[in-house]
Design a protein around this motif. Structure first.
Motif, PDB file in Angstrom:
ATOM      1  N   LEU A 352      19.530 -30.417  57.890  1.00  0.00           N
ATOM      2  CA  LEU A 352      19.465 -30.633  56.474  1.00  0.00           C
ATOM      3  C   LEU A 352      18.767 -31.711  55.722  1.00  0.00           C
ATOM      4  N   VAL A 353      17.563 -31.385  54.956  1.00  0.00           N
ATOM      5  CA  VAL A 353      16.879 -32.407  54.656  1.00  0.00           C
ATOM      6  C   VAL A 353      16.827 -32.321  53.006  1.00  0.00           C
ATOM      7  N   GLY A 354      17.177 -31.361  52.404  1.00  0.00           N
ATOM      8  CA  GLY A 354      17.161 -31.384  50.967  1.00  0.00           C
ATOM      9  C   GLY A 354      17.826 -30.200  50.268  1.00  0.00           C
ATOM     10  N   LEU A 355      18.136 -30.292  48.910  1.00  0.00           N
ATOM     11  CA  LEU A 355      19.202 -29.413  48.333  1.00  0.00           C
ATOM     12  C   LEU A 355      18.372 -28.860  46.953  1.00  0.00           C
ATOM     13  N   VAL A 356      18.479 -27.618  46.688  1.00  0.00           N
ATOM     14  CA  VAL A 356      17.694 -27.139  45.407  1.00  0.00           C
ATOM     15  C   VAL A 356      19.005 -26.363  44.954  1.00  0.00           C
ATOM     16  N   SER A 357      19.521 -26.319  43.609  1.00  0.00           N
ATOM     17  CA  SER A 357      20.409 -25.610  42.883  1.00  0.00           C
ATOM     18  C   SER A 357      19.881 -25.253  41.700  1.00  0.00           C
ATOM     19  N   VAL A 358      20.051 -23.978  41.498  1.00  0.00           N
ATOM     20  CA  VAL A 358      19.474 -23.506  39.960  1.00  0.00           C
ATOM     21  C   VAL A 358      20.357 -23.817  39.042  1.00  0.00           C
ATOM     22  N   GLN A 359      21.963 -23.990  39.390  1.00  0.00           N
ATOM     23  CA  GLN A 359      22.760 -24.530  38.397  1.00  0.00           C
ATOM     24  C   GLN A 359      23.332 -25.770  38.770  1.00  0.00           C
ATOM     25  N   GLY A 360      24.006 -26.169  37.905  1.00  0.00           N
ATOM     26  CA  GLY A 360      24.742 -27.609  38.191  1.00  0.00           C
ATOM     27  C   GLY A 360      24.107 -28.608  37.526  1.00  0.00           C
ATOM     28  N   SER A 361      24.862 -29.983  37.419  1.00  0.00           N
ATOM     29  CA  SER A 361      24.255 -31.122  36.988  1.00  0.00           C
ATOM     30  C   SER A 361      24.327 -32.265  37.984  1.00  0.00           C
ATOM     31  N   GLY A 362      23.779 -33.426  37.600  1.00  0.00           N
ATOM     32  CA  GLY A 362      23.666 -34.649  38.417  1.00  0.00           C
ATOM     33  C   GLY A 362      25.309 -35.099  38.538  1.00  0.00           C
ATOM     34  N   ASN A 363      26.217 -34.431  37.868  1.00  0.00           N
ATOM     35  CA  ASN A 363      27.724 -34.814  38.050  1.00  0.00           C
ATOM     36  C   ASN A 363      28.487 -33.829  38.628  1.00  0.00           C
ATOM     37  N   SER A 364      27.775 -33.071  39.257  1.00  0.00           N
ATOM     38  CA  SER A 364      28.482 -31.986  39.953  1.00  0.00           C
ATOM     39  C   SER A 364      28.959 -32.435  41.235  1.00  0.00           C
ATOM     40  N   HIS A 365      29.977 -31.616  42.077  1.00  0.00           N
ATOM     41  CA  HIS A 365      30.441 -32.121  43.382  1.00  0.00           C
ATOM     42  C   HIS A 365      29.399 -32.219  44.531  1.00  0.00           C
ATOM     43  N   VAL A 366      28.453 -31.138  44.278  1.00  0.00           N
ATOM     44  CA  VAL A 366      27.459 -31.033  45.112  1.00  0.00           C
ATOM     45  C   VAL A 366      26.606 -32.329  45.123  1.00  0.00           C
ATOM     46  N   ALA A 367      26.303 -32.729  44.164  1.00  0.00           N
ATOM     47  CA  ALA A 367      25.395 -33.935  43.602  1.00  0.00           C
ATOM     48  C   ALA A 367      26.121 -35.168  44.331  1.00  0.00           C
ATOM     49  N   ILE A 368      27.341 -35.347  44.030  1.00  0.00           N
ATOM     50  CA  ILE A 368      28.130 -36.463  44.670  1.00  0.00           C
ATOM     51  C   ILE A 368      28.000 -36.454  46.106  1.00  0.00           C
ATOM     52  N   PHE A 369      28.321 -35.263  46.550  1.00  0.00           N
ATOM     53  CA  PHE A 369      28.375 -35.242  48.276  1.00  0.00           C
ATOM     54  C   PHE A 369      26.875 -35.580  48.672  1.00  0.00           C
ATOM     55  N   ALA A 370      25.813 -35.203  47.919  1.00  0.00           N
ATOM     56  CA  ALA A 370      24.496 -35.212  48.298  1.00  0.00           C
ATOM     57  C   ALA A 370      24.246 -36.734  48.382  1.00  0.00           C
ATOM     58  N   ARG A 371      24.848 -37.372  47.364  1.00  0.00           N
ATOM     59  CA  ARG A 371      24.352 -38.986  47.242  1.00  0.00           C
ATOM     60  C   ARG A 371      24.997 -39.682  48.595  1.00  0.00           C
ATOM     61  N   ALA A 372      26.421 -39.363  48.552  1.00  0.00           N
ATOM     62  CA  ALA A 372      27.190 -40.072  49.891  1.00  0.00           C
ATOM     63  C   ALA A 372      26.189 -39.580  51.023  1.00  0.00           C
ATOM     64  N   MET A 373      25.782 -38.537  51.360  1.00  0.00           N
ATOM     65  CA  MET A 373      25.135 -38.257  52.530  1.00  0.00           C
ATOM     66  C   MET A 373      23.561 -38.639  52.540  1.00  0.00           C
ATOM     67  N   GLY A 374      22.928 -39.026  51.360  1.00  0.00           N
ATOM     68  CA  GLY A 374      21.725 -39.466  51.544  1.00  0.00           C
ATOM     69  C   GLY A 374      20.735 -38.273  51.634  1.00  0.00           C
ATOM     70  N   ILE A 375      21.197 -36.934  50.986  1.00  0.00           N
ATOM     71  CA  ILE A 375      20.054 -35.930  51.037  1.00  0.00           C
ATOM     72  C   ILE A 375      19.577 -35.735  49.406  1.00  0.00           C
ATOM     73  N   PRO A 376      18.071 -35.573  49.479  1.00  0.00           N
ATOM     74  CA  PRO A 376      17.339 -35.709  48.235  1.00  0.00           C
ATOM     75  C   PRO A 376      17.817 -34.227  47.647  1.00  0.00           C
ATOM     76  N   THR A 377      18.208 -34.396  46.326  1.00  0.00           N
ATOM     77  CA  THR A 377      18.715 -32.896  45.618  1.00  0.00           C
ATOM     78  C   THR A 377      18.278 -32.964  44.104  1.00  0.00           C
ATOM     79  N   VAL A 378      18.058 -31.713  43.997  1.00  0.00           N
ATOM     80  CA  VAL A 378      17.401 -31.505  42.476  1.00  0.00           C
ATOM     81  C   VAL A 378      18.489 -30.233  41.997  1.00  0.00           C
ATOM     82  N   MET A 379      18.913 -30.469  40.677  1.00  0.00           N
ATOM     83  CA  MET A 379      19.968 -29.690  40.011  1.00  0.00           C
ATOM     84  C   MET A 379      19.474 -29.069  39.059  1.00  0.00           C
TER      85      MET A 379
END
Length: 761
Positions: A352-379
């Motif tokens: 896993l190198v990146g995440l893209v979600s059509v819905q959600g914000s920078g405060n979503s659980h996925v974004a928090i987890f992604a930052r913890a795991m160091g995965i580039p993410t766009v919500m």
């Protein structure tokens, strides 16, 4: 007309290809407007010409052959002016051009509307009539509406590669690059292959149905609960290597939701009334989701997503659907309409190198987890055709919240170089951990971190932080199902204070509202960012404020490194009330026989009114701290979580720079230190300007600290002041960014600047 419009839109959205959509448009619009011709011209970026791509009324053999530049013909005029053109006598217009092969010589009336998406002209939609006809405002409005719908279809086609360059037949086609704007979720860049994850089951399609055997339905549902509980635990265990225990708390929340006393109990009660298990599950999940979504704030929307995800997993078991064997590519970029943390565990480790979600914000659980795991993410990616990108190459830019599909080789190569540079930088920056942040001419700049979870402590210490400039006390509140008690808060705060002692820890009092809400304390407002948030909430609820302040004071006993920070102060009256309550809480703690001294009290400058009252506020407190994210948002009237206006959110806007100077000068005039936290403080090039302005400390996410430290250790204070003076002369933020980055590159310091900022699309 409205029902006709809806019908056309539905047919267009269901079309299997762009060409099919264009054919539907010209046929249906021609019929709806009772015209003799409807045509679509698309702009070919390779030739900068408008090419006839679909028509009902002109010679079909001219499709793909007839074209004109923006300076030619009426179509070119509509495209270049970017506004509709309505002519009753088209042949009399000086820009009229006749194309013999199309057979349009007898069409006199002309109505054209530009097809535009995010300021980019994609083409022109035209209707024509043989007799002289005056198209009315309703006709014009209808055509403009259809153009807007067509724009989205074209952009989707670009993203999936189904649109080809508009060259003549026989020439080799090429895929078109498409660019989408979202919200940054986790920093970094990734180049990889899209893997689409769709929900395992569709709850909305489940019908009501009486249960044939209630006991069997109950047994089946209990088996589903047990299976999904086990599956969630499996995913939690799989992610355990990448997450610290505190960050796995959400999986405990999932298990609570699945307990017999929560969702399970409600579903079983409906089954016992005679409904089959799937219908009962749908009813309960939909009720919870609707309740959360109606509250209209970001955190509760994310909780709705959690409930929906669990409901889908339960339904998949009830329907006896087994997961298909899925091949996960290397460099996998996970894409979904609504990503959930559990989905991250589906991908094998290392892929896993990146995440893209059509819905959600920078405060979503996925974004928090992604930052913890160091995965580039766009919500929250606007207009992203997620259902059609499976297997397509994507680029994820988590710095700016951008996604590229079918990237050109030039863009692709630039982002690959960015990835390589980041890996090299990470190795080199580790050596700075124990070194102070001192400029070549001896200026000392303390670098602090923003924290919220206990896991942030370890990261901050690993990167050599000199204390905490902003502890977000709302995070522990958000992780619970009720208000934490005074003892629970005290224990949480004590862990933070003790971990950094004797270094200072600045604890912001509860800051909820806006894009941060508590599931057990809903705030429903039409305009939450300008509503009941921050200090406004806690002043209205002194029982919450007093408990929290007492907990902070008790946690600091014997450590004496606590600093209390008040959010969203907009005037002296709010500060006076807050100070009164803090002193009351201090007295109550002292009355319990606890010996401690009053900690420093500070005010966050994040509301424009506070900027212009900065000296009055500074006289009443011990320090000031600028919240750069909210101050930028409020000064520029831009919702930073809205991708449609994300490009207007810029911390080098002249108005913001002048406001920051006002705050620093005002605070120092009263003899008070002034710090700053937020995205701006963590941007290396912006940090140079902040140092030059005179800020006494910078507080940022731990991941950004090494880059900021490296750059500030290379730039003298005198040079930073020169760069600030040059930046202040600019009246456009984009020019300011370009000149600042160029100046730093000319000094040999370009490698540390956010590499993605230099990419040219």
């Amino acid at each position: 007309m409205l029902s006709t419009l809806r019908q056309i839109v539905q047919e267009v959205n269901a079309a299997p290809s762009l060409q099919a959509a264009l054919d539907i448009i010209v046929q249906r619009v021609k019929s709806a407007m009772q015209s003799e011709v409807c045509s679509v011209y698309l702009l070919d970026p390779a030739t900068n010409r408008f090419v006839l791509m679909a028509t009902d009324g002109l010679n079909p053999e001219t499709i793909g052959k007839v074209s004109m530049s923006p300076s030619e013909g009426l179509v070119g005029l509509v495209g270049s002016r970017e506004e509709p053109l309505n002519l009753e006598h088209a042949s009399e217009h000086p820009r009229y051009r006749y194309f013999k092969d199309t057979g349009e010589e007898h069409y006199e009336s002309f109505l054209g509307a530009p097809i535009i998406h995010h300021r980019r002209v994609l083409g022109v939609l035209v209707i024509q009539q043989g007799e002289r006809r005056s198209f009315d405002e309703g006709d014009e409005a209808f055509l403009v509406t259809m153009s807007a719908q067509l724009a989205a279809v074209i952009v989707h086609a670009e993203a999936t590669g189904s649109i080809r360059s508009l060259t003549a037949k026989g020439q080799s086609p090429k895929q078109e690059e498409a660019h989408f704007i979202g919200v940054p979720g986790s920093p970094g860049v990734a180049v990889g292959q899209a893997l689409l994850l769709l929900p395992p089951a569709d709850l909305d399609s489940v019908p009501d149905k009486p249960a044939d055997h209630i006991d069997s339905e109950i047994k089946l549902f209990n088996e589903a609960l047990a299976f999904v509980r086990k599956d969630i635990q499996r995913l939690a265990d799989k992610l355990a290597a990448n997450l610290r225990p505190e960050e796995q708390a959400l999986f405990d929340v999932y298990q609570m939701m699945l307990s017999d006393s929560a969702l399970g109990q409600e579903v079983l009660a409906i089954i016992q009334s005679g409904q089959w298990a799937q219908g009962a599950l749908r009813q309960v999940v939909q009720e919870h989701v609707q309740r959360f979504e109606m509250m209209d704030d970001a955190y509760l929307r994310e909780r709705a997503a959690d409930v929906r995800d669990l409901g889908r997993r339960l339904l998949a078991f009830l329907q006896q659907e087994r997961k298909q064997t899925r091949s996960f590519p290397d460099n996998c970029i996970l894409v979904s309409e609504e990503l959930s943390p559990a989905m991250l565990g589906e991908v094998p480790p290392g892929k896993l190198v990146g995440l893209v979600s059509v819905q959600g914000s920078g405060n979503s659980h996925v974004a928090i987890f992604a930052r913890a795991m160091g995965i580039p993410t766009v919500m929250g990616v606007v207009d992203f055709p997620y259902a059609k990108v499976d297997g397509i190459e994507l680029i994820v830019d988590g710095y700016h919240g951008e996604v590229y599909s079918n990237p050109s080789e030039a863009i692709r190569q630039q982002y690959i170089e960015v990835e390589q540079e980041e890996r090299q930088l990470a190795k080199g920056l580790d050596a700075l951990r124990g070194l102070p942040c001192i400029t070549p001419d001896g200026h000392r700049m303390p670098l602090l971190v923003n924290t919220g979870l206990l896991v942030d402590v370890a990261r901050a210490q690993e990167r050599g932080a000199e204390g905490v400039g902003l502890y977000r006390s709302e995070v522990p509140f958000m992780m619970k199902e009720r208000f934490p008690s005074e003892r629970e808060q005290r224990d949480t705060y004590r862990e933070q204070l003790a971990a950094f002692a004797p270094l200072p820890v600045t604890m912001r009092t509860l800051d909820i509202g806006g894009d941060k809400a508590l599931p057990y304390f809903p705030i429903k407002e039409d305009n939450p960012f300008l509503g009941w948030r921050g200090i406004r909430v806690t002043l209205d609820h002194p029982e919450i404020f007093l408990v929290q302040v007492r907990a902070m004071l008790k946690a600091s006993t014997g450590l004496n490194n606590l600093r209390i920070l008040l959010p969203m102060i907009s005037g002296v009256h709010e500060l006076e009330e807050s100070l009164h309550l803090i002193h009351r809480a201090f007295g109550e703690v002292c009355d319990e026989g606890i010996e401690l001294s009053m900690p420093p009290i500070g005010v966050m400058i994040e509301v424009p009114s506070a900027v212009w009252q900065v000296r009055e506020l500074a006289r009443m407190v011990d320090f000031l701290s600028v919240g750069s994210n909210d101050l930028t948002q409020y000064l520029l009237a831009v919702d930073r979580n809205n991708p449609r206006v994300a490009e207007l959110y810029d911390f080098l806007h002249p108005a913001l720079l002048q406001a920051l100077l006002t705050v620093v000068e005002g605070g120092h005039a009263e003899g008070k230190p002034v710090g700053i936290c937020g995205e701006m403080a963590g941007d290396p090039s912006a940090a140079v300007l902040l140092m030059a302005m005179g800020f006494d400390s910078l507080s940022m996410n731990a991941a950004n600290l090494p880059k900021v430290k490296w750059l500030l250790r290379q730039v003298s204070l005198d040079k930073a002041k020169t760069l600030l003076a040059q930046t202040l002369r600019n009246d456009h933020p984009l020019v300011a960014h370009s000149e600042l980055q160029l100046a730093l590159r000319n000094l040999g310091l370009g490698r540390i600047i956010n590499p993605a900022a230099t990419i040219q699309g």
